[in-house]
Design an enzyme around this catalytic site. Structure first.
Site, PDB file in Angstrom:
ATOM      1  N   GLY A  39       0.821  -1.197   0.000  1.00 12.66           N
ATOM      2  CA  GLY A  39       0.000   0.000   0.000  1.00 12.66           C
ATOM      3  C   GLY A  39       0.852   1.243   0.000  1.00 12.66           C
ATOM      4  CG  ASP A  78      -7.515  -1.588   6.411  1.00 11.91           C
ATOM      5  OD1 ASP A  78      -8.610  -1.554   5.816  1.00 11.91           O
ATOM      6  OD2 ASP A  78      -6.485  -2.052   5.909  1.00 11.91           O
TER       7      ASP A  78
END
Length: 702
Positions: A63, A188
């Site tokens: 990411g 998340d």
């Protein structure tokens, strides 16, 4: 079959070959994959061992903040002291490489390492082994949690049962309470970041592990405003860079919906209806109170959602207790009085039944032995009511009742979301408006209120699914569905002239709907808490509302600028608010007196029923106590000829003559009473009790 064997072997060989690779730790390496025998990258020349101790075997995720690898430990002796080192740790670990700019790099890296070190003290969060800051970059080494994540589990084995999801939710709520106690938001939470419970060699079930704290940030710091999260699971406010603790609640709730349905959140939300429709896709319906908890977790509005994991934990515990106690009542009564269920339950696991009994026996003993105010109630006249029909149709608990204006039909609404029509006085079932998957004609949650239109042609129902529905009684079909912006309507009534529908809502509002358009005509917003009940005068000039804020409010219809509108005329405190919260007025009845503008206002407040006399100027007298009980009152109903029916957790319904103030009848029930309705001619009474029985009572004139 043989035609496909080579391709299968090729895939297996390719997978094995990937496992024998080693990744280059250089983040800008053009070709990072190398043979496992190499010591230096064949593309850029970088060393393939991180800090001489870890080799990066496979890429787990990537990411904007960095990369995460599954790695192997080459040695256990050289790991740094004070980093949580354990001599028996497994050779596999997780190495996270952090991408950060040059400015404030060391302080940010140190802060994240410290955060993970503290969080890793929880047994359901991977422990930090060590933090590495070197010329190769910045790396965090954590324990490896073996097993499949929840997304992999669902993709291979399908949706989970309610009990399994509830158990996992309770466990993760505790984990996130711990995380939030450090003022940290995970940001998340999703199925892929939860490692599924597995069964060890000694048959013990391990706890779920919450992983990947790469997006976690302190709520006190500016980083918490970063827009981050996974599509579908991130809360609306988080998608705008304003994450809160409630954002984790939202993501965890959606994870549970995924586990129950096997579908991504994008497939569980109806943009047309602007609400979650996950219950339409359940393989098996879930318990109503558990569904309420999940719906409040995934509410898109912060005002409607749980603020903290503590609130979720409290409601989960409450729903579990109510489920166990309620199940025991139904099972015990069913075995005693319903032959069809007796044989089925007789063959059930004695262990399961004993467990239910153990949880509920104290409450059952209290109900069976306590002396209440009604036990000494004296009936001054001959009792003229008798039960004509006792219906036990196996439809679940009925929470609301309504009788049509012609007295020929009554409607029931239950926790299963169904609305049913029955004949009076025979009790024959005419039609069921039930939920149908995909078509969505019925309610998706418990029905909370019912009312017929004065002309008897239409029926209105409200539900915990946040909708009001209009049904055609004769055509036996759905006419309209009205969304209520997510709030639960608790009570419904139609104005005497049939032009307006009034709903009292859990957000403290009263909405007046124009029946012709089914659009809001007025919103009355003076209550501070849930509005539990509404009543209207015979001519419709006076509306009365009751609320959990302990007040009853009187609304007078006035003509303002050529339009008739309701305006607050009087506010009456029925139950003074105390610390810790006290449930206020729960039911209402309004009677127009013989005088031109006089009224009798009947208010049920928890364990007593009060009568107030109201004159034409809306001046209110001191209250007279009509009835007092040891147990909570659940419902009242006022007949056109002036008889008040009172029912609740006590196992009898009492009828009082309002004019004389005496008790006219006591109607025995096996269990407590949930709902009451009188026929227009005052000669028939329908009750619903917690043993899932509907009783039809008639006055005997012989």
């Amino acid at each position: 079959m043989k035609r496909f064997l080579p391709s299968v072997q090729t895939r297996a060989q390719a997978s094995a070959q990937r496992m024998m690779m080693v990744y280059c730790p250089n983040p800008v390496c053009p070709k990072p994959e190398n043979p496992s025998t190499a010591n230096f990258c064949q593309a850029c020349g970088s060393a393939l061992t991180v800090s001489d101790r870890y080799r990066l075997k496979s890429l787990l995720g990537k990411g904007g903040f960095g990369r995460t690898f599954l790695a192997t430990q080459l040695t256990t002796e050289s790991a740094g002291e004070g980093e949580g080192r354990s001599p028996d740790r497994p050779p596999l670990c997780v190495v996270k490489q952090i991408y950060l700019g040059v400015s404030s790099l060391e302080s940010k890296f140190g802060a994240e390492a410290q955060r993970l070190r503290r969080l890793g003290e929880h047994p359901q969060i991977p422990r930090l082994i060590e933090a590495i800051a070197s010329t190769q970059g910045y790396f965090l080494v954590q324990e490896y949690a073996p097993g499949q994540n929840l997304q992999q589990k669902i993709e291979t084995k399908g949706a989970w049962t309610e009990d399994r999801v509830r158990s996992l939710l309770e466990s993760l709520v505790n984990v996130l309470q711990y995380v939030h106690s450090f003022q940290i938001i995970h940001r998340d939470i999703k199925p892929a970041n939860i490692v599924s419970p597995s069964i060890t060699s000694d048959r013990k079930v391990t706890l779920p592990i919450l992983v990947d704290f790469g997006a976690a940030r302190s709520i006190r710091h500016s980083e918490a405003k970063t827009i981050i999260g996974s599509a579908g699971y991130a809360a609306p406010e988080q998608s705008m860079g304003q994450a809160t603790f409630a954002s984790d609640v939202y993501s965890l709730g959606l994870t549970c919906l995924y586990l129950l349905t096997g579908l991504h959140p994008f497939d569980l939300y109806s943009a047309v209806e602007d609400r979650w429709v996950w219950q339409d896709y359940l393989p098996t319906p879930v318990e109503d109170r558990f569904a309420q908890v999940l719906n409040q977790m995934v509410a898109r509005s912060l005002q409607q959602r749980y603020e903290s994991m503590e609130q979720v934990a409290l409601d989960l515990q409450s729903s579990q207790n109510l489920l166990v106690e309620g199940s025991q009542k139904i099972i015990t009564h069913a075995k005693r009085s319903v032959p069809g269920l007796k044989s089925a339950l007789g063959s059930a696991s004695s262990t399961a039944l004993n467990r239910l009994w153990s949880a509920g026996q104290q409450q059952l003993y209290k109900i069976a032995t306590a002396k209440t105010a009604t036990s000494s109630t004296v009936i001054t006249r001959e009792q003229t009511w008798r039960r004509r029909h006792r219906l036990a149709p196996d439809i679940g608990l009925v929470r609301s009742l309504s009788i049509s204006s012609d007295g020929r039909i009554f409607a029931s609404g239950g926790i299963d979301g169904a609305v049913r029509l029955w004949k009076l006085p025979s009790g024959k079932l005419i039609h069921s408006f039930t939920r149908r998957l995909l078509v969505r004609t019925g309610h998706a949650a418990a029905v909370t209120a019912l009312t017929f239109h004065p002309d008897g042609k239409a029926l209105y129902s409200a539900s915990e699914d946040g909708t009001i529905k209009e049904w055609d009684r004769a055509g036996q079909c759905l006419l309209n569905t009205v969304p209520t912006a997510g709030w639960t309507p608790n009570d419904l009534l139609v104005s005497p002239d049939g032009t307006q529908l009034v709903s009292s809502n859990s957000d403290g509002q009263i909405v007046v709907w124009d029946i012709e358009t089914l659009l809001p005509a007025e919103r009355l917003t003076q209550h501070q808490k849930r509005v539990t009940a509404v009543a209207i005068s015979y001519r419709g000039e006076l509306l009365v509302s009751a609320s959990d804020d302990g007040t009853v409010k009187l609304w007078k219809r006035q003509q303002i600028e050529g339009k008739w509108q309701l305006r607050l005329a009087k506010s009456l405190t029925v139950v003074p608010q105390k610390e810790g919260g006290v449930r206020g007025a729960i039911a209402l009845a309004l009677q127009t007196c013989d005088q031109v503008s006089g009224y009798r206002l009947i208010v049920a407040a928890s364990t007593e029923v009060l009568r107030y006399d109201v004159n034409e100027h809306l001046e209110i007298s001191a209250p007279i106590t009509l009835y007092r009980s040891t147990y909570e009152i659940k419902a009242i109903a006022l007949s056109p000829d002036g008889h008040l029916a009172v029912g609740g957790e006590e196992r009898s319904l009492t009828l009082w003559n309002i004019e004389r103030g005496d008790c006219a009848a006591k109607l025995a029930h096996d269990w407590g009473i949930e709902a009451i309705a009188f026929s227009p001619d005052s000669q028939t009474l329908v009750t619903a009790s917690t043993d899932e029985v509907i009783s039809i009572w008639q006055r005997n004139h012989s």
